[in-house]
Design an enzyme around this catalytic site. Sequence first.
Site, short mmCIF file in Angstrom:
data_model
loop_
_atom_site.label_atom_id
_atom_site.label_comp_id
_atom_site.label_asym_id
_atom_site.label_seq_id
_atom_site.Cartn_x
_atom_site.Cartn_y
_atom_site.Cartn_z
N GLN A 123 2.50 7.19 15.56
CA GLN A 123 1.82 8.47 15.71
C GLN A 123 1.51 9.04 14.33
OE1 GLN A 123 4.58 11.09 17.70
NE2 GLN A 123 6.16 10.82 16.17
N ARG A 124 0.46 9.85 14.26
CA ARG A 124 0.14 10.46 12.98
C ARG A 124 -0.73 11.69 13.20
NH1 ARG A 124 -2.37 6.33 9.53
NH2 ARG A 124 -0.51 5.22 8.95
N TYR A 157 0.84 -1.20 0.00
CA TYR A 157 0.00 0.00 0.00
C TYR A 157 0.88 1.25 0.00
CZ TYR A 157 -3.76 3.16 1.55
OH TYR A 157 -4.68 4.19 1.66
N GLN A 165 -0.66 4.16 20.56
CA GLN A 165 -0.42 4.72 19.22
C GLN A 165 -1.53 5.69 18.88
OE1 GLN A 165 -1.50 1.66 19.86
NE2 GLN A 165 -2.61 0.70 18.17
N THR A 166 -1.18 6.73 18.12
CA THR A 166 -2.17 7.79 17.86
C THR A 166 -2.56 7.86 16.38
OG1 THR A 166 -0.54 9.51 17.38
CG2 THR A 166 -1.15 9.20 19.71
N SER A 187 -14.73 1.77 12.52
CA SER A 187 -15.86 0.86 12.28
C SER A 187 -15.77 -0.35 13.21
CB SER A 187 -15.91 0.45 10.80
OG SER A 187 -14.64 0.15 10.31
N PHE A 214 -14.45 -0.58 16.27
CA PHE A 214 -14.81 -0.24 17.66
C PHE A 214 -16.31 0.01 17.79
CE2 PHE A 214 -10.44 1.53 19.33
CZ PHE A 214 -9.87 0.28 19.12
N ARG A 252 -11.18 -1.35 9.65
CA ARG A 252 -10.49 -0.16 10.18
C ARG A 252 -10.99 0.13 11.60
NH1 ARG A 252 -10.52 3.67 4.91
NH2 ARG A 252 -12.14 2.25 4.21
N GLU A 294 4.17 1.79 -0.58
CA GLU A 294 5.07 1.99 -1.73
C GLU A 294 4.27 2.14 -3.02
OE1 GLU A 294 7.91 2.91 -1.16
OE2 GLU A 294 9.04 1.63 0.20
P1 NAD Z 1 -12.71 1.77 0.20
O1 NAD Z 1 -12.03 0.45 0.31
O2 NAD Z 1 -14.03 1.95 0.86
O3 NAD Z 1 -12.89 2.18 -1.33
C1 NAD Z 1 -11.99 1.80 -2.34
C2 NAD Z 1 -12.81 1.48 -3.58
O4 NAD Z 1 -11.92 1.12 -4.65
C3 NAD Z 1 -13.76 0.30 -3.37
O5 NAD Z 1 -15.02 0.62 -3.87
C4 NAD Z 1 -13.08 -0.82 -4.18
O6 NAD Z 1 -13.99 -1.79 -4.64
C5 NAD Z 1 -12.43 -0.03 -5.29
N1 NAD Z 1 -11.30 -0.71 -5.94
C6 NAD Z 1 -10.26 -1.36 -5.36
N2 NAD Z 1 -9.43 -1.85 -6.29
C7 NAD Z 1 -9.94 -1.48 -7.50
C8 NAD Z 1 -9.53 -1.69 -8.85
N3 NAD Z 1 -8.41 -2.37 -9.14
N4 NAD Z 1 -10.31 -1.19 -9.84
C9 NAD Z 1 -11.45 -0.51 -9.56
N5 NAD Z 1 -11.89 -0.29 -8.30
C10 NAD Z 1 -11.13 -0.76 -7.28
O7 NAD Z 1 -11.67 2.87 0.72
P2 NAD Z 1 -11.85 4.43 0.98
O8 NAD Z 1 -11.66 4.69 2.41
O9 NAD Z 1 -13.06 4.93 0.30
O10 NAD Z 1 -10.55 4.99 0.24
C11 NAD Z 1 -10.63 5.61 -1.04
C12 NAD Z 1 -9.25 6.09 -1.45
O11 NAD Z 1 -8.75 7.02 -0.50
C13 NAD Z 1 -8.22 4.98 -1.55
O12 NAD Z 1 -7.38 5.22 -2.66
C14 NAD Z 1 -7.45 5.12 -0.26
O13 NAD Z 1 -6.12 4.65 -0.40
C15 NAD Z 1 -7.49 6.61 -0.02
N6 NAD Z 1 -7.33 6.93 1.41
C16 NAD Z 1 -8.36 6.72 2.28
C17 NAD Z 1 -8.18 7.01 3.63
C18 NAD Z 1 -9.26 6.81 4.65
O14 NAD Z 1 -9.03 7.00 5.85
N7 NAD Z 1 -10.48 6.49 4.27
C19 NAD Z 1 -6.93 7.49 4.07
C20 NAD Z 1 -5.91 7.67 3.15
C21 NAD Z 1 -6.13 7.40 1.81
N1 UDP Z 2 -6.53 -0.78 15.58
C1 UDP Z 2 -6.97 -1.30 16.79
N2 UDP Z 2 -8.02 -2.16 16.77
C2 UDP Z 2 -8.68 -2.50 15.63
C3 UDP Z 2 -8.25 -1.96 14.40
C4 UDP Z 2 -7.16 -1.10 14.41
O1 UDP Z 2 -6.40 -1.00 17.85
O2 UDP Z 2 -9.64 -3.29 15.72
C5 UDP Z 2 -5.41 0.20 15.58
C6 UDP Z 2 -4.31 -0.09 14.58
O3 UDP Z 2 -3.34 -0.95 15.14
C7 UDP Z 2 -3.77 1.29 14.28
C8 UDP Z 2 -4.98 2.20 14.43
O4 UDP Z 2 -5.94 1.46 15.19
O5 UDP Z 2 -2.82 1.65 15.25
C9 UDP Z 2 -5.60 2.61 13.10
O6 UDP Z 2 -5.83 1.44 12.35
P1 UDP Z 2 -6.59 1.43 10.96
O7 UDP Z 2 -6.53 0.03 10.45
O8 UDP Z 2 -7.91 2.05 11.09
O9 UDP Z 2 -5.75 2.39 9.99
P2 UDP Z 2 -4.19 2.71 9.76
O10 UDP Z 2 -4.05 4.12 10.18
O11 UDP Z 2 -3.34 1.80 10.59
O12 UDP Z 2 -3.99 2.48 8.32
#
Ligand code: NAD
Ligand code: UDP
Length: 319
Positions: A279-280, A148, A212-213, A192, A194, A189, A150
């Site tokens: 942390q983030r 993811y 962790q934050t 959802s 929790f 994630r 890279e």
């Molecule tokens: P999500 O998993 O709910 O949505 C991703 C969507 O992409 C899904 O509908 C999935 O079916 C589709 N998909 C996956 N591979 C595909 C492919 N090869 N071709 C066509 N469709 C494909 O995730 P999200 O939270 O909605 O994230 C959306 C974008 O935002 C992603 O690129 C993710 O990396 C980025 N992002 C999200 C968060 C977050 O916290 N939600 C944080 C950082 C980056």
């Molecule tokens: N985490 C947790 N319990 C869970 C799912 C995640 O404690 O059931 C922690 C995980 O180890 C990370 C943080 O919550 O430190 C955020 O995780 P998430 O998978 O939502 O996203 P990330 O920021 O790690 O991509």
Amino acid sequence: MRTLHKRVLVTGGAGFLGSRLCGKLLEDHCEVLCVDNFYTATKDNISGFFTNPQFELMRHDVTFPLYLEVDEIYNLACPASPVHYQSDPVQTTKTSVHGAINMLGLAKRTKAKIFQASTSEVYGDPEHHPQHESYWGRVNPIGPRACYDEGKRCAETLFFDYHRQHHLRIKVARIFNTYGPGMQPHDGRVVSNFIVQALKNEPITLYGDGSQTRSFCYVDDMIDGFVRLMNSADTLTGPINLGNPDEFSMRELAEQVCSLTGSRSPLEHRPLPQDDPKQRQPDISLAREHLDWQPTVALEQGLRLTIDYFEQLMRRGLV
Ligand code: NAD
Ligand code: UDP
Ligand code: UDP
């Protein structure tokens, strides 16, 4: 004859963020083409749009070429939950890298403006806090999160090379953890997990010691940031951080979810996953200055709205 509405392609448009973005673009009178292979999504989040003639759905995997005519592209296709992106890591890298090449090729041919959903994961497990866009990050290139992290880093490289080499108009957003209605209940994630566990009075799975934050942004704030970035001056390429700077430990998050749901769930410690960032927190000074953007929804308010959404899903027997 074609209407004069803007034609916008949203890849990953059925997902959590993509579906919310499609809704916002339809409200803004765009013609929306949602492309998704349903790897992590179902049609639930977009079925409400099916009767709207401005909305079109196409089942397609972005790792394969796609030929159509558009004005703007939001490239969101990619699983975002560690559980999903690690279950088929090779496909995850292909989605980020081949997907970016195909969407950039499409943008080049159609002269469309193109937005990339990048991530705070490009910073890896950061030594700099909060994270500013000038920080190059600390990513383990061979660990379980690398497919993811890279993949997204390589996609950023491709975006900037297409910008320099082919003069594409690019918009790269580094998205920090986002939550809200529309998340899949079994997405894996933390927010959802929790909330679903708390509503069912099942143990809350806290990984590691919970110190962790993360900094959580409510979905509507994030989508507003996406659209502002897309509509900004062509000179603003990013990368630009989008996220809520309010930072919480996972233990604090668990406690807050239990208190808001009135749950009797006990905490259950599970091992900390490998390379889990400690942390983030986003430095959003660039977004404040250039997009006049900052989050407006505090964690407690956003959690209440998200809890309401999961309660509705439970009543419909979907959790
Ligand atoms: P999500 O998993 O709910 O949505 C991703 C969507 O992409 C899904 O509908 C999935 O079916 C589709 N998909 C996956 N591979 C595909 C492919 N090869 N071709 C066509 N469709 C494909 O995730 P999200 O939270 O909605 O994230 C959306 C974008 O935002 C992603 O690129 C993710 O990396 C980025 N992002 C999200 C968060 C977050 O916290 N939600 C944080 C950082 C980056
Ligand atoms: N985490 C947790 N319990 C869970 C799912 C995640 O404690 O059931 C922690 C995980 O180890 C990370 C943080 O919550 O430190 C955020 O995780 P998430 O998978 O939502 O996203 P990330 O920021 O790690 O991509
Ligand atoms: N591509 C696409 N749709 C288009 C134009 C291109 O999917 O409308 C794909 C095409 O398959 C190609 C990739 O995008 O492999 C990169 O296109 P580009 O024009 O940059 O490179 P080239 O075709 O010269 O390899």
